[in-house]
Design a protein around this motif. Sequence first.
Motif, PDB file in Angstrom:
ATOM      1  N   SER A   1      -2.260  12.594  39.791  1.00 19.08           N
ATOM      2  CA  SER A   1      -2.487  13.818  40.565  1.00 19.08           C
ATOM      3  C   SER A   1      -3.644  13.597  41.518  1.00 19.08           C
ATOM      4  O   SER A   1      -4.463  12.694  41.351  1.00 19.08           O
ATOM      5  CB  SER A   1      -2.799  15.001  39.647  1.00 19.08           C
ATOM      6  N   ASP A   2      -3.699  14.433  42.529  1.00 18.41           N
ATOM      7  CA  ASP A   2      -4.877  14.561  43.378  1.00 18.41           C
ATOM      8  C   ASP A   2      -5.053  16.039  43.663  1.00 18.41           C
ATOM      9  O   ASP A   2      -4.164  16.683  44.235  1.00 18.41           O
ATOM     10  CB  ASP A   2      -4.732  13.774  44.674  1.00 18.41           C
ATOM     11  N   GLU A   3      -6.187  16.580  43.218  1.00 18.97           N
ATOM     12  CA  GLU A   3      -6.508  17.994  43.431  1.00 18.97           C
ATOM     13  C   GLU A   3      -7.369  18.182  44.671  1.00 18.97           C
ATOM     14  O   GLU A   3      -7.742  19.305  45.003  1.00 18.97           O
ATOM     15  CB  GLU A   3      -7.231  18.555  42.202  1.00 18.97           C
ATOM     16  N   PHE A   4      -7.741  17.086  45.325  1.00 16.83           N
ATOM     17  CA  PHE A   4      -8.485  17.090  46.581  1.00 16.83           C
ATOM     18  C   PHE A   4      -9.834  17.807  46.478  1.00 16.83           C
ATOM     19  O   PHE A   4     -10.258  18.520  47.381  1.00 16.83           O
ATOM     20  CB  PHE A   4      -7.628  17.674  47.706  1.00 16.83           C
ATOM     21  N   ASP A   5     -10.491  17.566  45.353  1.00 19.34           N
ATOM     22  CA  ASP A   5     -11.857  18.068  45.182  1.00 19.34           C
ATOM     23  C   ASP A   5     -12.823  17.076  45.826  1.00 19.34           C
ATOM     24  O   ASP A   5     -12.746  15.876  45.582  1.00 19.34           O
ATOM     25  CB  ASP A   5     -12.189  18.218  43.691  1.00 19.34           C
ATOM     26  N   GLY A   6     -13.718  17.571  46.639  1.00 14.93           N
ATOM     27  CA  GLY A   6     -14.677  16.707  47.311  1.00 14.93           C
ATOM     28  C   GLY A   6     -15.386  17.456  48.410  1.00 14.93           C
ATOM     29  O   GLY A   6     -15.060  18.618  48.723  1.00 14.93           O
ATOM     30  N   ALA A   7     -16.359  16.817  48.990  1.00 15.26           N
ATOM     31  CA  ALA A   7     -17.185  17.464  50.008  1.00 15.26           C
ATOM     32  C   ALA A   7     -16.400  17.681  51.289  1.00 15.26           C
ATOM     33  O   ALA A   7     -15.554  16.863  51.675  1.00 15.26           O
ATOM     34  CB  ALA A   7     -18.412  16.596  50.297  1.00 15.26           C
ATOM     35  N   ALA A   8     -16.690  18.778  51.951  1.00 17.77           N
ATOM     36  CA  ALA A   8     -16.057  19.083  53.226  1.00 17.77           C
ATOM     37  C   ALA A   8     -16.335  17.961  54.221  1.00 17.77           C
ATOM     38  O   ALA A   8     -17.461  17.472  54.337  1.00 17.77           O
ATOM     39  CB  ALA A   8     -16.574  20.407  53.774  1.00 17.77           C
ATOM     40  N   GLY A   9     -15.296  17.534  54.916  1.00 16.02           N
ATOM     41  CA  GLY A   9     -15.430  16.485  55.917  1.00 16.02           C
ATOM     42  C   GLY A   9     -15.248  15.084  55.398  1.00 16.02           C
ATOM     43  O   GLY A   9     -15.164  14.145  56.197  1.00 16.02           O
ATOM     44  N   SER A  10     -15.194  14.919  54.083  1.00 16.90           N
ATOM     45  CA  SER A  10     -14.978  13.588  53.532  1.00 16.90           C
ATOM     46  C   SER A  10     -13.499  13.224  53.612  1.00 16.90           C
ATOM     47  O   SER A  10     -12.623  14.088  53.672  1.00 16.90           O
ATOM     48  CB  SER A  10     -15.465  13.502  52.087  1.00 16.90           C
ATOM     49  N   GLY A  11     -13.209  11.936  53.610  1.00 21.20           N
ATOM     50  CA  GLY A  11     -11.833  11.481  53.693  1.00 21.20           C
ATOM     51  C   GLY A  11     -11.127  11.562  52.356  1.00 21.20           C
ATOM     52  O   GLY A  11     -11.748  11.750  51.304  1.00 21.20           O
ATOM     53  N   PRO A  12      -9.803  11.422  52.363  1.00 21.62           N
ATOM     54  CA  PRO A  12      -9.064  11.398  51.095  1.00 21.62           C
ATOM     55  C   PRO A  12      -9.467  10.189  50.262  1.00 21.62           C
ATOM     56  O   PRO A  12      -9.963   9.181  50.789  1.00 21.62           O
ATOM     57  CB  PRO A  12      -7.603  11.313  51.551  1.00 21.62           C
ATOM     58  N   ASP A  13      -9.270  10.275  48.965  1.00 18.92           N
ATOM     59  CA  ASP A  13      -9.643   9.231  48.018  1.00 18.92           C
ATOM     60  C   ASP A  13      -8.861   7.952  48.305  1.00 18.92           C
ATOM     61  O   ASP A  13      -7.636   7.897  48.112  1.00 18.92           O
ATOM     62  CB  ASP A  13      -9.350   9.738  46.599  1.00 18.92           C
ATOM     63  N   ARG A  14      -9.570   6.900  48.743  1.00 17.64           N
ATOM     64  CA  ARG A  14      -8.904   5.642  49.074  1.00 17.64           C
ATOM     65  C   ARG A  14      -8.414   4.907  47.822  1.00 17.64           C
ATOM     66  O   ARG A  14      -7.640   3.961  47.927  1.00 17.64           O
ATOM     67  CB  ARG A  14      -9.847   4.745  49.881  1.00 17.64           C
ATOM     68  N   GLY A  15      -8.845   5.349  46.663  1.00 18.57           N
ATOM     69  CA  GLY A  15      -8.290   4.791  45.446  1.00 18.57           C
ATOM     70  C   GLY A  15      -6.912   5.344  45.138  1.00 18.57           C
ATOM     71  O   GLY A  15      -6.163   4.750  44.362  1.00 18.57           O
ATOM     72  N   ARG A  16      -6.577   6.471  45.738  1.00 18.35           N
ATOM     73  CA  ARG A  16      -5.269   7.075  45.548  1.00 18.35           C
ATOM     74  C   ARG A  16      -4.358   6.886  46.759  1.00 18.35           C
ATOM     75  O   ARG A  16      -3.150   6.726  46.608  1.00 18.35           O
ATOM     76  CB  ARG A  16      -5.417   8.578  45.263  1.00 18.35           C
ATOM     77  N   TRP A  17      -4.929   6.963  47.950  1.00 17.37           N
ATOM     78  CA  TRP A  17      -4.132   7.003  49.171  1.00 17.37           C
ATOM     79  C   TRP A  17      -4.468   5.846  50.107  1.00 17.37           C
ATOM     80  O   TRP A  17      -5.630   5.497  50.278  1.00 17.37           O
ATOM     81  CB  TRP A  17      -4.383   8.309  49.930  1.00 17.37           C
TER      82      TRP A  17
END
Length: 424
Positions: free
Chosen positions: A48-64
């Motif tokens: 899963s990816d719930e896209f929790d993270g700081a505003a303006g940061s990129g998507p998780d490169r470990g997932r995508w």
Amino acid sequence: MAAHRARRWSLGGLVLLLSAALATAIVVSASGSGVSRASAAVGAQTWSDEFDGAAGSGPDRGRWTLETGGSGYGNHELEYYTDSTANAALDGQGHLVVTARKNTDPGLNCWYGPCRYTSARLNTARSFTQAYGHFEARIKIPRGQGVWPAFWMLGSDIGSVGWPNSGEIDVMENIGKEPGTIHGTIHGPGYSGAGGLGAGYTLPGGAAFADAFHVFAVDWSPNSIAWSVDGTAYETRTPADAGGNKWVFDHPFFLILNLAVGGDWPGTPDGSTSFPQSMTVDYVRASAWNDAPGPGTGTTGAIKGIGGMCVDVAGGSNADRTPVQLHNCTGNPAQQWTLGGDGTVRALGKCLDVAGGSTADGAAVQLYTCNGTKAQQWTYTAAHDLTNTGANKCLDATGNSSADGTRLQTWTCSGGANQKWTLG
């Protein structure tokens, strides 16, 4: 069915990407979240990816992996896909925002010359592939002529067998000139491109998909693929539909999110299309297919409780927040429940829901639009408990009563007769 467009893949960058992925021997991966749901209708959540993270940061490169380029992807698309946070970034509120913009970089060249637009395309080919299961995403799509958002899947062997022999599952596609309709389609050898197998789903009442979030899902087993929107199934395809052609949905696939601009199917943006346009993704989740599921899996029928009374939607209404109660068994649709392949319990096209997502004893249980939250995740156990996994509490008949109209609630599991349920 979207029968009049070619398919979107790149023989350049994507094949190179898949070759690298194959070299790492990705098969059925369980990377990411591994939430266990014992006795659930499907296996455990595998990714899963719930896209929790700081505003303006990129998507998780470990997932995508973010693909780049402006090749047109087989469809004469007009965008250049970048790996910039200008085109794919978290908003700080638990969402991924994929944004198509008018291009301002004169150095970007597309198949037709200087690129007119930029956007983003993300895949999990390097991080996660899986054969069979439940795959869903909660998305608010953009709008406008020439805009083409999608959530889809490609066979992980595309680098060696090519497309369409690899297979493709389009969970959701929309073209902006059809604001109230999405399409679900499969492509394989002999049924690809214009001959893809699928159907459209149109919102009632003239509503537009861009106006709210919706949950787009497929349930994929060895013998069928079924599509749903907000928990309402609208299309199922089986090997028989391939018309004697090879059914290529028997091996791992990876996930893709992208927002295309232009192309043979949606056409070119016109003066009515404003930019930027964004596809906002609340989450993406995958669960395993389980060929040895827990008690009651796949059952559609009555759920009976204390005194032999049936779980019933009050008044037979499918309006959000309709109370769920006990009632004399009548066999009407308000008492026909399905234990879905995603942990939901459904009737009248909506989900059994704990009001407000409460975890407190005495929380009311109601019917509500399926939204993928933990308030709508249930486990039916061998002990005949129906447990809300979000609250870790049992479905309970208030006051130990079996009277007509007794409201149902969630309560700490006690083993009492008012918390025991039989299916079918």
